[in-house]
Design an enzyme around this catalytic site. Structure first.
Site, PDB file in Angstrom:
ATOM      1  N   SER A 261      71.576  42.400  60.738  1.00 38.74           N
ATOM      2  CA  SER A 261      71.957  40.987  60.735  1.00 38.74           C
ATOM      3  C   SER A 261      72.178  40.524  59.308  1.00 38.74           C
ATOM      4  O   SER A 261      71.801  41.210  58.358  1.00 38.74           O
ATOM      5  CB  SER A 261      70.877  40.144  61.406  1.00 38.74           C
ATOM      6  OG  SER A 261      69.877  39.824  60.458  1.00 38.74           O
ATOM      7  N   LYS A 262      72.794  39.347  59.192  1.00 37.04           N
ATOM      8  CA  LYS A 262      73.069  38.816  57.859  1.00 37.04           C
ATOM      9  C   LYS A 262      71.770  38.640  57.051  1.00 37.04           C
ATOM     10  O   LYS A 262      71.763  38.747  55.842  1.00 37.04           O
ATOM     11  CB  LYS A 262      73.763  37.462  57.975  1.00 37.04           C
ATOM     12  CG  LYS A 262      75.201  37.583  58.412  1.00 37.04           C
ATOM     13  CD  LYS A 262      75.900  36.239  58.333  1.00 37.04           C
ATOM     14  CE  LYS A 262      77.195  36.316  59.120  1.00 37.04           C
ATOM     15  NZ  LYS A 262      77.917  35.070  59.174  1.00 37.04           N
ATOM     16  N   ARG A 263      70.696  38.358  57.751  1.00 39.02           N
ATOM     17  CA  ARG A 263      69.419  38.123  57.060  1.00 39.02           C
ATOM     18  C   ARG A 263      68.798  39.410  56.510  1.00 39.02           C
ATOM     19  O   ARG A 263      67.969  39.377  55.623  1.00 39.02           O
ATOM     20  CB  ARG A 263      68.435  37.417  57.996  1.00 39.02           C
ATOM     21  CG  ARG A 263      68.477  35.911  57.875  1.00 39.02           C
ATOM     22  CD  ARG A 263      68.014  35.252  59.122  1.00 39.02           C
ATOM     23  NE  ARG A 263      69.058  35.374  60.151  1.00 39.02           N
ATOM     24  CZ  ARG A 263      68.866  35.768  61.395  1.00 39.02           C
ATOM     25  NH1 ARG A 263      67.698  36.079  61.806  1.00 39.02           N
ATOM     26  NH2 ARG A 263      69.863  35.845  62.257  1.00 39.02           N
TER      27      ARG A 263
END
Ligand code: GLU
Length: 502
Positions: A261-263
């Site tokens: 994920s982007k995180r």
């Protein structure tokens, strides 16, 4: 419809392009170019509420940095445009009217409360709420109301158009990677396709556009696989020829489990965007800013979910085009390994053309306001090349060619600078002074001769000189470094180290 390969990358401008999206774009691009087809960029901006300013620009600039040039798209035009969904509303209106005329869609007027209540009731009974053939007769829609009532409510606005999902049917779809994928229509919602504000929903616009843009292959992330059943039914409802569908395997977290994920970038310490993204006053660096070559990133991403069918690992974009085929896509997730990405970058730096590396070094030095003699740059670039992992290291790893060390490595000083160090260093500077031709080969001969006659250990002498010249015990070939910096600088640096240890 011709048989030309036409693929599209269809991002929604709801944020910056991340590496997962870039990989989807890359596989589309490779497939198009391999098959002498077209690579189309379509901006899916039907959800205005989620529109993020600047994301479209970020998508375009990222693709262009990676060399994934589009054949048709918002900035390039093309015969089947416009390429932004917000500019194609007339088409969606015409097509939704057609679908209703075909009795494959209907208008629904249920209020949010009515739907919430129905959902609530289902959940109370431990069921998932689905609005479809099994219960649509219990709701307020054009199938349950008479013509007059329907017409009246349509006039008032605030309605939606829903797909009339066929009752109790196995929807048998095909995915190039997975083969047969079956959805049960009883578990499918009568999805909202269109809203009375004139906006289509994602599913409807996506299918209408793929057909009207003559898309031959839909290559997209696995997260869209659950939508395939509906899309398939929409093609059938319109009696349109279907494209081939390819749902790419997920990119997994570095730990191997779960979708990246982007995180995760922040969590695991690597960039998630190809190029920087500015958010409010914060700038988040991308791979470009982190010192990656676009060709290396593209090569690394190409192997996430695809393999060339042999041992070859390093590819230029051109070579990837030649090697690419859908046949060699994997259908299990691919683990994202940042260390491997760096290694690819290192390898691509080794393969960079001489002039390109010089140009990159020059830019880096200029940006860091370091004065340099342009005549030496080509030599220096080659001397530092073997140790470069990232382009951000260009200045730090060449700094000592232009300036004396700012500091000395404490451990190295401790190790080499005992009580005799001052006299040893001064003797070494005399040796340099007496070396008439200050070239790598001559310096080496002269140092060898000097160490033999003076009794100073050759290895130690090299260490002392390196410490004086570089400030630490690593760096490029020492004799070449001495040649580049010149006799005067070499002697001055030895003297500086003497003052330092005194
Ligand atoms: N707009 C969708 C996305 O943002 C496109 C999915 C597809 O390629 O069909 O990924």
């Amino acid at each position: 419809m011709s048989n030309k390969v036409r693929v599209r990358f269809a991002p929604s401008p709801t944020g910056p392009l991340h590496i997962g999206g870039l990989r989807t774009a890359l596989f589309n691009y490779l497939f198009a170019k391999k098959n002498k087809g077209d690579f189309i960029l379509r901006i899916e901006d039907t959800d205005q509420a989620r529109y993020v300013e600047g994301s479209e620009k970020h998508i375009l600039e990222s693709l262009s940095w990676c060399g994934l040039n589009i054949d048709e798209g918002p900035t390039r035009g093309g015969e089947l445009g416009p390429y932004k969904q917000s500019e194609r509303k007339k088409l969606y209106k015409d097509q939704i009217d057609r679908l209703m005329a075909l009795d494959k869609a209907y208008v629904a007027f249920d209020s949010k409360e009515d739907l919430d209540n129905a959902r609530h009731n289902s959940e109370k009974n431990g069921e998932t709420f689905i609005y479809n053939a099994l219960n649509r007769q219990n709701f307020k829609n054009s199938l349950t109301l008479n013509k007059e009532e329907t017409a009246k409510l349509i006039k008032k606005g605030g309605y939606v158009v829903r797909f009339k999902t066929p009752a109790e049917r196995d929807v048998i779809c095909y995915d190039v990677l997975r083969g047969k994928v079956v959805f049960s229509s009883s578990l499918m919602d009568d999805k909202v396709l269109y809203k009375s504000d004139g906006n289509p929903t994602y599913h409807f616009a996506n299918v209408v556009d793929d057909f009207h843009m003559n898309i031959s292959h839909v290559i997209r992330g696995e997260e869209w696989l659950p939508s395939l059943g509906l899309h398939w039914l929409l093609y059938e409802a319109f009696e349109w020829r279907k494209p081939k569908f390819v749902h790419l395997p997920l990119i997994l977290k570095p730990v191997g489990k779960g979708k990246l994920s982007k995180r995760d970038g922040e969590k695991f310490g690597f960039p998630v965007f190809p190029i920087k993204w500015s958010l409010d006053n914060q700038i988040i660096d991308g791979y470009k800013e982190a010192g990656f070559l676009p060709g290396a990133l593209v090569n690394f991403l190409s192997l996430l979910g695809w393999n060339p069918g042999n041992e070859k690992e390093f590819f230029t974009l051109e070579q990837l085009i030649n090697a690419f085929s859908l046949k060699n896509l994997n259908n299990s997730g691919a683990r994202f390994d940042h260390e491997k990405n760096i290694w690819f970058n290192q390898q691509h730096i080794q393969g960079l053309k001489k002039e390109k590396l010089v140009e990159l070094l020059k830019t880096s030095l200029e940006e860091n306001r370091i004065n340099f003699d342009p005549d030496n740059l080509a030599t220096i670039a080659e001397l530092i090349r073997p140790r470069l992992n990232l382009l951000t290291e260009l200045t730090s790893s060449s700094f000592y060619f232009f300036n004396k060390p700012k500091s000395y490595n404490v451990k190295a000083v401790k190790k080499l600078c005992g009580s005799n160090a001052t006299s040893e260093l001064l003797k070494l500077s005399c040796c340099f002074l007496e070396t008439n031709v200050f070239k790598a080969k001559e310096i080496k001969i002269s140092l060898e001769h000097f160490t033999k006659t003076s009794g100073l250990n050759f290895g130690k002498a090299l260490g002392l000189v390196r410490l004086a010249v570089v400030g630490k015990l690593s760096g490029a070939d020492l004799f070449m470094t001495l040649e580049v910096i010149g006799k005067n600088s070499a002697i001055k640096r030895i003297e500086a180290l003497v003052s330092h240890i005194k």
